[in-house]
Every structure is written in C-alpha cells, then in structure tokens.
Design a protein around this motif. Structure first.
Motif, PDB file in Angstrom:
ATOM      1  N   HIS A  96       3.009   7.371   2.387  1.00  0.00           N
ATOM      2  CA  HIS A  96       3.633   6.256   1.669  1.00  0.00           C
ATOM      3  C   HIS A  96       3.291   4.937   2.357  1.00  0.00           C
ATOM      4  O   HIS A  96       2.993   3.936   1.698  1.00  0.00           O
ATOM      5  N   LEU A  97       3.327   4.934   3.688  1.00  0.00           N
ATOM      6  CA  LEU A  97       2.971   3.714   4.420  1.00  0.00           C
ATOM      7  C   LEU A  97       1.497   3.374   4.248  1.00  0.00           C
ATOM      8  O   LEU A  97       1.131   2.193   4.181  1.00  0.00           O
ATOM      9  N   LEU A  98       0.649   4.392   4.170  1.00  0.00           N
ATOM     10  CA  LEU A  98      -0.781   4.138   3.945  1.00  0.00           C
ATOM     11  C   LEU A  98      -0.994   3.433   2.614  1.00  0.00           C
ATOM     12  O   LEU A  98      -1.854   2.553   2.496  1.00  0.00           O
ATOM     13  N   SER A  99      -0.195   3.783   1.615  1.00  0.00           N
ATOM     14  CA  SER A  99      -0.311   3.124   0.312  1.00  0.00           C
ATOM     15  C   SER A  99       0.187   1.687   0.353  1.00  0.00           C
ATOM     16  O   SER A  99      -0.074   0.913  -0.573  1.00  0.00           O
ATOM     17  N   VAL A 100       0.916   1.343   1.418  1.00  0.00           N
ATOM     18  CA  VAL A 100       1.360  -0.037   1.609  1.00  0.00           C
ATOM     19  C   VAL A 100       0.238  -0.872   2.221  1.00  0.00           C
ATOM     20  O   VAL A 100      -0.051  -1.981   1.763  1.00  0.00           O
ATOM     21  N   VAL A 101      -0.410  -0.334   3.246  1.00  0.00           N
ATOM     22  CA  VAL A 101      -1.457  -1.103   3.930  1.00  0.00           C
ATOM     23  C   VAL A 101      -2.765  -1.115   3.134  1.00  0.00           C
ATOM     24  O   VAL A 101      -3.607  -1.990   3.341  1.00  0.00           O
ATOM     25  N   ILE A 102      -2.927  -0.138   2.234  1.00  0.00           N
ATOM     26  CA  ILE A 102      -4.048  -0.169   1.281  1.00  0.00           C
ATOM     27  C   ILE A 102      -3.426  -0.249  -0.110  1.00  0.00           C
ATOM     28  O   ILE A 102      -3.187   0.770  -0.763  1.00  0.00           O
ATOM     29  N   PRO A 103      -3.123  -1.436  -0.594  1.00  0.00           N
ATOM     30  CA  PRO A 103      -2.380  -1.595  -1.854  1.00  0.00           C
ATOM     31  C   PRO A 103      -3.267  -1.458  -3.088  1.00  0.00           C
ATOM     32  O   PRO A 103      -3.434  -2.389  -3.879  1.00  0.00           O
ATOM     33  N   LEU A 104      -3.824  -0.258  -3.263  1.00  0.00           N
ATOM     34  CA  LEU A 104      -4.693   0.037  -4.395  1.00  0.00           C
ATOM     35  C   LEU A 104      -4.176   1.283  -5.115  1.00  0.00           C
ATOM     36  O   LEU A 104      -3.462   2.097  -4.523  1.00  0.00           O
ATOM     37  N   PRO A 105      -4.545   1.473  -6.400  1.00  0.00           N
ATOM     38  CA  PRO A 105      -4.091   2.670  -7.120  1.00  0.00           C
ATOM     39  C   PRO A 105      -4.526   3.954  -6.421  1.00  0.00           C
ATOM     40  O   PRO A 105      -5.645   4.071  -5.931  1.00  0.00           O
ATOM     41  N   VAL A 106      -3.606   4.928  -6.362  1.00  0.00           N
ATOM     42  CA  VAL A 106      -3.849   6.213  -5.712  1.00  0.00           C
ATOM     43  C   VAL A 106      -4.299   7.222  -6.765  1.00  0.00           C
ATOM     44  O   VAL A 106      -3.630   7.417  -7.777  1.00  0.00           O
ATOM     45  N   THR A 107      -5.429   7.877  -6.511  1.00  0.00           N
ATOM     46  CA  THR A 107      -5.980   8.835  -7.474  1.00  0.00           C
ATOM     47  C   THR A 107      -5.760  10.286  -7.071  1.00  0.00           C
ATOM     48  O   THR A 107      -6.086  11.197  -7.833  1.00  0.00           O
ATOM     49  N   GLY A 108      -5.227  10.524  -5.890  1.00  0.00           N
ATOM     50  CA  GLY A 108      -4.960  11.891  -5.447  1.00  0.00           C
ATOM     51  C   GLY A 108      -4.436  11.880  -4.032  1.00  0.00           C
ATOM     52  O   GLY A 108      -4.452  10.858  -3.354  1.00  0.00           O
ATOM     53  N   GLY A 109      -3.974  13.040  -3.579  1.00  0.00           N
ATOM     54  CA  GLY A 109      -3.468  13.115  -2.221  1.00  0.00           C
ATOM     55  C   GLY A 109      -3.097  14.526  -1.848  1.00  0.00           C
ATOM     56  O   GLY A 109      -2.967  15.411  -2.703  1.00  0.00           O
ATOM     57  N   ALA A 110      -2.948  14.751  -0.556  1.00  0.00           N
ATOM     58  CA  ALA A 110      -2.540  16.063  -0.046  1.00  0.00           C
ATOM     59  C   ALA A 110      -1.818  15.870   1.275  1.00  0.00           C
ATOM     60  O   ALA A 110      -2.205  15.047   2.100  1.00  0.00           O
ATOM     61  N   VAL A 111      -0.756  16.667   1.453  1.00  0.00           N
ATOM     62  CA  VAL A 111       0.081  16.616   2.657  1.00  0.00           C
ATOM     63  C   VAL A 111      -0.147  17.879   3.469  1.00  0.00           C
ATOM     64  O   VAL A 111      -0.146  18.993   2.924  1.00  0.00           O
ATOM     65  N   GLY A 112      -0.353  17.732   4.774  1.00  0.00           N
ATOM     66  CA  GLY A 112      -0.416  18.865   5.686  1.00  0.00           C
ATOM     67  C   GLY A 112       0.592  18.679   6.797  1.00  0.00           C
ATOM     68  O   GLY A 112       1.287  17.664   6.863  1.00  0.00           O
ATOM     69  N   ALA A 113       0.679  19.645   7.694  1.00  0.00           N
ATOM     70  CA  ALA A 113       1.636  19.555   8.792  1.00  0.00           C
ATOM     71  C   ALA A 113       1.139  18.675   9.923  1.00  0.00           C
ATOM     72  O   ALA A 113       1.932  18.190  10.729  1.00  0.00           O
ATOM     73  N   GLU A 114      -0.173  18.440   9.992  1.00  0.00           N
ATOM     74  CA  GLU A 114      -0.734  17.614  11.054  1.00  0.00           C
ATOM     75  C   GLU A 114      -1.577  16.461  10.520  1.00  0.00           C
ATOM     76  O   GLU A 114      -1.774  15.469  11.218  1.00  0.00           O
ATOM     77  N   LYS A 115      -2.097  16.601   9.322  1.00  0.00           N
ATOM     78  CA  LYS A 115      -2.889  15.534   8.730  1.00  0.00           C
ATOM     79  C   LYS A 115      -2.668  15.502   7.230  1.00  0.00           C
ATOM     80  O   LYS A 115      -2.136  16.448   6.634  1.00  0.00           O
ATOM     81  N   GLY A 116      -3.066  14.403   6.609  1.00  0.00           N
ATOM     82  CA  GLY A 116      -2.939  14.262   5.165  1.00  0.00           C
ATOM     83  C   GLY A 116      -3.945  13.240   4.682  1.00  0.00           C
ATOM     84  O   GLY A 116      -4.608  12.563   5.475  1.00  0.00           O
ATOM     85  N   ARG A 117      -4.069  13.112   3.372  1.00  0.00           N
ATOM     86  CA  ARG A 117      -5.034  12.148   2.838  1.00  0.00           C
ATOM     87  C   ARG A 117      -4.551  11.588   1.509  1.00  0.00           C
ATOM     88  O   ARG A 117      -3.792  12.212   0.767  1.00  0.00           O
ATOM     89  N   LEU A 118      -5.026  10.377   1.231  1.00  0.00           N
ATOM     90  CA  LEU A 118      -4.871   9.756  -0.077  1.00  0.00           C
ATOM     91  C   LEU A 118      -6.244   9.355  -0.577  1.00  0.00           C
ATOM     92  O   LEU A 118      -7.105   8.908   0.192  1.00  0.00           O
ATOM     93  N   ASP A 119      -6.461   9.535  -1.871  1.00  0.00           N
ATOM     94  CA  ASP A 119      -7.664   9.035  -2.537  1.00  0.00           C
ATOM     95  C   ASP A 119      -7.291   7.750  -3.261  1.00  0.00           C
ATOM     96  O   ASP A 119      -6.276   7.707  -3.971  1.00  0.00           O
ATOM     97  N   PHE A 120      -8.098   6.724  -3.079  1.00  0.00           N
ATOM     98  CA  PHE A 120      -7.823   5.415  -3.669  1.00  0.00           C
ATOM     99  C   PHE A 120      -8.928   5.020  -4.652  1.00  0.00           C
ATOM    100  O   PHE A 120     -10.101   5.363  -4.461  1.00  0.00           O
ATOM    101  N   ASN A 121      -8.524   4.291  -5.670  1.00  0.00           N
ATOM    102  CA  ASN A 121      -9.492   3.629  -6.544  1.00  0.00           C
ATOM    103  C   ASN A 121     -10.009   2.412  -5.765  1.00  0.00           C
ATOM    104  O   ASN A 121      -9.475   1.318  -5.874  1.00  0.00           O
ATOM    105  N   MET A 122     -11.049   2.638  -4.957  1.00  0.00           N
ATOM    106  CA  MET A 122     -11.522   1.666  -3.983  1.00  0.00           C
ATOM    107  C   MET A 122     -13.055   1.638  -4.009  1.00  0.00           C
ATOM    108  O   MET A 122     -13.709   2.485  -3.388  1.00  0.00           O
ATOM    109  N   PRO A 123     -13.659   0.701  -4.737  1.00  0.00           N
ATOM    110  CA  PRO A 123     -15.125   0.670  -4.824  1.00  0.00           C
ATOM    111  C   PRO A 123     -15.800   0.532  -3.464  1.00  0.00           C
ATOM    112  O   PRO A 123     -16.853   1.136  -3.234  1.00  0.00           O
TER     113      PRO A 123
END
Length: 238
Positions: free
Chosen positions: A106-133
C-alpha cells in the motif's frame, strides 16, 4: 457463511470454532475463521486444526460458496465431523509476514502514484505491477521514500463505506485488475495515517499491521519490464 474473525482482529493467533460443513474436495468449513482466504493477491493462511482425538495441518485457505471460508488440509488425514468443536492455530510467522508485506505494498502505491495492474503478497517479499511506461530514474530514491513512510510509524485503520459511496469516489480504487468485492452492500477501506497525516485510503480485504513501523526496513529488489506500459516493482523485507 463463515464469520471472518481476521477482519476485526488480524493479530488473533488461535480461536475455537464449530465445523459446519465438509466439501467434496476434502475442505473444512467453520462457523468462524481466523484463517484468511486467498484473495486480492494475498495467499490463504496455513496452520493447524485440533479437535478431540485429531489434528490436521492446514496448507491454505480459500473462498467457498455463499461466503464460506474453506480450510484445505495439507494431508489426506481423517477430518473432524460436522458439528465438532475445533481449535484453530495460525502459522503466525507466515501471517505476520503477509501483513507486513501487504501494508508495505500500500505504501509503495503511495510513493509510485500510478494505476496498479497487478500484485502479489508473500511472507518475505511482494510486488506491484504499475501502468508505468518508463521506470523510475533512481530506484534508490523510491526506496528511501518507502522506508521514510515506514519509519513514520503511521497508524493503519479500517473504515467501511457503502457501495454507492464507492461509486461516487472511483479514485479510491487504485487497482485496474482487481475490483473490490461487491454484493454485501458495503466496502472495507484501509487507511494509513490519520487527519492531515493520512497518506493512503483504498478498498482492501486483506490483513495489515497496526502501524507502519511494524513493517521494518524494505529493499526494492528489482524493477522489471513486463510490457510496453507495465513495470513490476518487487520489494523485500531486510
């Protein structure tokens, strides 16, 4: 319908319950659950289920029909009978990892304020996909901004709004690929910060830490090109 205890108290590690059904696939449905059912990019919880004369490890948890939460055993052991009283125990370290990473995303979506196209949560790492050319010019700056929000130790709280209120405020939804669940008449919002210090507010049914300081230090592991308009940003707990 299973009462989702994790929505009101994500820190609860154990709870008693009654078996209300067994699925054809060997899943176990309880009247109330501390186990989060897989959804929104967050895995289902694991742990153990104990009852008089039996114990079974739970590998994951999924959503069933009509609001049921289904516990999926890790092994083909004998199951408790319908009506049996059981004790649920979470794999707490794994759950806490999910809470830390989910809140960090959620904080990552704050510092990269772009539309989110996907994501995944893990116990040690996670990722967000952004509409980011184009990728960020300096990932170290993004990482610094992310950790600055963590160290502010902002409170994380929950509010509820009606579906009509959400429709009137479509900007609350950051994710393009996953829409908030509908049909219950209300939508759960997760707020980070409060008052003038609020930094984020978005629909989410996942589990989160109570304050951002519980996340700990984060690292941006990599930023990948996943298409002409898509960049994948992976973070990790240090």
């Amino acid at each position: 319908m299973t009462k989702p205890l994790f929505l009101d108290d994500p820190y609860r590690k154990s709870a008693s319950a009654t078996v209300t059904a067994l699925t054809d696939e060997g899943g176990i449905v309880l009247d109330q659950s501390i186990f989060y059912a897989r959804g929104g990019g967050q895995p289902g919880d694991s742990g153990t289920l104990d009852w008089d004369g039996g114990r079974i490890p739970i590998a994951t948890t999924v959503k069933g029909e009509a609001g049921a939460i289904v516990l999926v055993p890790a092994e083909a052991n004998p199951l408790p009978s319908v009506g049996a009283r059981v004790e649920q125990r979470l794999d707490w370290d794994r759950r806490m990892g999910h809470m830390r990473i989910h809140t960090a995303l959620h904080l990552l979506s704050v510092v990269i304020p772009l539309p989110v196209t996907g994501g995944a949560v893990g116990a040690e790492k996670g990722r967000l996909d952004f509409n980011m050319p184009n990728p960020p010019e300096d990932p170290a700056v993004v990482e610094g901004q992310l950790n600055a929000l963590v160290t502010r130790n902002l409170p994380v709280s929950v509010d509820w709004i009606t579906e009509d209120q959400l429709d009137a405020n479509p900007g609350l939804v950051k994710t393009l690929s996953v829409q908030p669940p509908r049909g219950a008449g209300r939508v759960r919002l997760v707020r980070i910060g409060e008052g003038a210090a609020q930094v984020d507010l978005q629909p989410c049914g996942g589990t989160h830490v109570a304050r951002t300081g519980e996340i700990g230090k984060l690292s941006i592991v990599k930023i990948e090109n996943k298409g002409k308009q898509n960049r994948r940003v992976t973070i990790e707990l240090i």
